[in-house]
Scaffold this active site. Sequence first.
Site, PDB file in Angstrom:
ATOM      1  N   ARG B  72     -16.283 -43.314  73.875  1.00  0.00           N
ATOM      2  CA  ARG B  72     -14.848 -44.718  74.047  1.00  0.00           C
ATOM      3  C   ARG B  72     -15.111 -45.125  73.995  1.00  0.00           C
ATOM      4  NH1 ARG B  72     -12.755 -39.781  70.603  1.00  0.00           N
ATOM      5  NH2 ARG B  72     -11.965 -39.290  72.561  1.00  0.00           N
ATOM      6  N   GLU B 109      -7.931 -29.182  79.686  1.00  0.00           N
ATOM      7  CA  GLU B 109      -6.590 -27.698  80.018  1.00  0.00           C
ATOM      8  C   GLU B 109      -7.418 -26.795  79.965  1.00  0.00           C
ATOM      9  OE1 GLU B 109      -3.623 -27.125  76.200  1.00  0.00           O
ATOM     10  OE2 GLU B 109      -5.279 -28.338  75.775  1.00  0.00           O
TER      11      GLU B 109
END
Lengths: 184, 191
Positions: B72, B109
């Site tokens: 992005r 994570e």
Amino acid sequence: MSGNKVEEDPRINGIKTKIRVVPDFPKKGIMFQDITTVLLDPKAFKDTIDLFVERYRDKNISVVAGIEARGFIFGPPIALAIGAKFVPLRKPKKLPGETIFEEYELEYGNDRLEMHVGAVDAGDRALVVDDLIATGGTLCAAINLLERVGAEVVECACVIELPELKGRQRLKGKPLCMLVEYRC
Amino acid sequence: MFAAENGLKGDPRLEAISAAIRVVPNFPKKGIMFQDITTLLLDHKAFKHTIDIFVDRYKDMHISVVAGVEARGFMFGPSIALAIGAKFIPLRKPGKLPGKVISESYELEYGHDRLEMHVGAVEPRERVIIIDDLVATGGTLSAAISLMESQGAEVVECACVIGLPEVKGQHKLKGKPLYVLVEPSGLDELC
């Protein structure tokens, strides 16, 4: 500029000389066309975008669809300059909302291209942008996605064409505009 | 720092940008309110405002490189680079860049990922802006900063359209300034 090639424009040669060819990537025998070196030359990058913008600015294009990921580098500047929306066409599971998908063939197996539902409307006039056209499989999938929602694909725009792979013939009759040809 | 606290307070463009961002609940997993910028890209005016704000900020800062984080960051970085006359450098996931690369690891994570850059893309002492759509923990941006500094370049600022609450009040990332246009939308819907 006329026709599908812009070979007479003096800016083309400057762009062509900036493309780096990397042998044997991603595997032996492939001469990879690396456009990152074009992006390192602000004039060559600007010329690339300007050539497409000049071609499309008066063609009432309402959507520029860019193919992940290198289509994301060229598509948005074109979209911004011609007043169109930009729609990213992505690999599976990247887009967060409701999507439609189109399958296309790889050398071994298939992959999918996805588009957000509602991004493109029936009657939109669309351009499909990618850095390079090889076999045309991905571009064909992109054309299918756009046509399925009722858009009209006006043209496909690529910086580089590998004409020996005949991708131009797989575009469902849509014209191709490219800047630089690479023949082995 | 947020744009509204840094000269753009009350700028209607920021509201237009915020309004154009769509929130998708529970993506990629339950509990996450995903900030979807694809709807911003569909709004030509708001998309142009986004680019214009960054261009206005950086055009007189002698920036020679805009580096964008895949994927992005690729949607915003090149337009900024073109407008300010800088090079654009894509920072990519492993195995995508064809030439010789350097890489930097960062934490997810669960597990790690790597960010790669072409050797020779950036030169020592170049002034760099790093751009991505959103900053959360800052892990990816930190990796990007490390890549630049390993080549002797100077990261002037990191720039993102959206900044998650974790970064509010944090002006610096790995010692570098962070510039963010808007806060996430729809967080009041979090239970």
